[in-house]
Write a protein that holds these residues in place. Structure first.
Motif, PDB file in Angstrom:
ATOM      1  N   THR A  18      22.370  55.964 -35.011  1.00 15.10           N
ATOM      2  CA  THR A  18      22.911  57.278 -35.141  1.00 15.10           C
ATOM      3  C   THR A  18      22.736  58.274 -33.979  1.00 15.10           C
ATOM      4  N   ARG A  19      23.667  59.209 -34.286  1.00 12.56           N
ATOM      5  CA  ARG A  19      23.624  60.432 -33.240  1.00 12.56           C
ATOM      6  C   ARG A  19      24.069  61.531 -33.906  1.00 12.56           C
ATOM      7  N   ASP A  20      23.889  62.548 -33.381  1.00 15.04           N
ATOM      8  CA  ASP A  20      24.515  64.006 -34.044  1.00 15.04           C
ATOM      9  C   ASP A  20      25.541  64.593 -33.150  1.00 15.04           C
ATOM     10  N   ARG A  56      26.560  64.003 -38.435  1.00 10.95           N
ATOM     11  CA  ARG A  56      26.015  62.628 -38.126  1.00 10.95           C
ATOM     12  C   ARG A  56      26.882  61.500 -38.141  1.00 10.95           C
ATOM     13  N   HIS A  57      26.852  60.651 -36.844  1.00  7.77           N
ATOM     14  CA  HIS A  57      27.468  59.565 -36.776  1.00  7.77           C
ATOM     15  C   HIS A  57      26.588  58.330 -36.956  1.00  7.77           C
ATOM     16  N   TYR A  58      27.149  57.420 -37.757  1.00 11.59           N
ATOM     17  CA  TYR A  58      26.415  56.144 -37.953  1.00 11.59           C
ATOM     18  C   TYR A  58      27.402  55.263 -37.490  1.00 11.59           C
TER      19      TYR A  58
END
Length: 218
Positions: free
Chosen positions: A85-87, A92-94
């Motif tokens: 994950t990253r923001d 929020r990206h999965y």
């Protein structure tokens, strides 16, 4: 049609729009787009569609956007996918391999990310939006996709007065008005499906057609 509307439907399991198999019309017509392997496919309002896994199995990279977090969580859990994950400002990206899901507003996505997509697959996004949002969706979201982008769009047509959406009826003339200025629009198939849709019949709908469009941005 506010975000809470969709969040509530996912929390309560009222997701009749979800299919437990790949979309047959996608499997039938996607090859006609001739999208090269390793292309990036944009899937707006992705839900937990199994079509995304099919795209990955065919060698594509997928960028899906979904407003309802339960949809993303269920998708990852049901397929035992471990996502990094990253923001970002988009949400929020999965990311799990060649599949990336963004928990966020489709209208708030990074233009550079959309400009890097080679194709778009829209089975349940346009028809999930009320009329006031469809024009914005076509101009702002599709408008960020690059020249040469190809798309498969699947819609429904029925007498709107017989049923309240979503999903909404979107007639061919509206599709052409929305996308015609920037996209080449062609009908690949039109099919009567009311006999296979008991929920629509129960609400008094008298005719229901699904229409598959091929889109190409010059």
């Amino acid at each position: 049609m506010e975000p809470d509307f969709w969040q509530q439907r996912w929390r309560e399991g009222r997701i009749g729009f979800h299919q437990d198999r790949e979309t047959p019309l996608m499997l039938k017509h996607w090859p006609s787009l001739q999208v090269p392997a390793e292309s990036r496919v944009f899937v707006p309002l992705a839900g937990k569609s199994l079509d995304m896994l099919w795209f990955v199995s065919q060698g594509y990279r997928v960028l899906g956007v979904e407003l309802a977090l339960p949809a993303i969580e269920q998708f990852l859990a049901e397929h035992a996918l471990h996502a990094e994950t990253r923001d970002s400002p988009a949400g929020r990206h999965y990311r799990a391999g060649d599949l990336e899901l963004v928990h966020g507003d489709v209208f708030a996505q990074d233009p550079a990310e959309l400009a890097a997509c080679d194709a778009v697959y829209d089975r349940a996004a346009l028809i999930a939006l009320p009329p006031a949002l469809r024009q914005r969706y076509a101009s702002e979201v599709y408008g960020r996709l690059p020249g040469g982008c190809r798309g498969l769009l699947i819609t429904l047509e029925y007498p709107q007065a017989e049923k309240a959406g979503p999903p909404f009826s979107v007639a061919e003339d509206e599709v052409r008005a929305l996308f015609g200025p920037q996209w080449e629009v062609g009908v690949l198939e039109r099919r009567e499906i009311l006999a296979q849709q008991p929920n629509f019949r129960a609400e008094g709908v008298t005719t229901l057609q699904t229409v598959v469009y091929q889109l190409r941005r010059p």
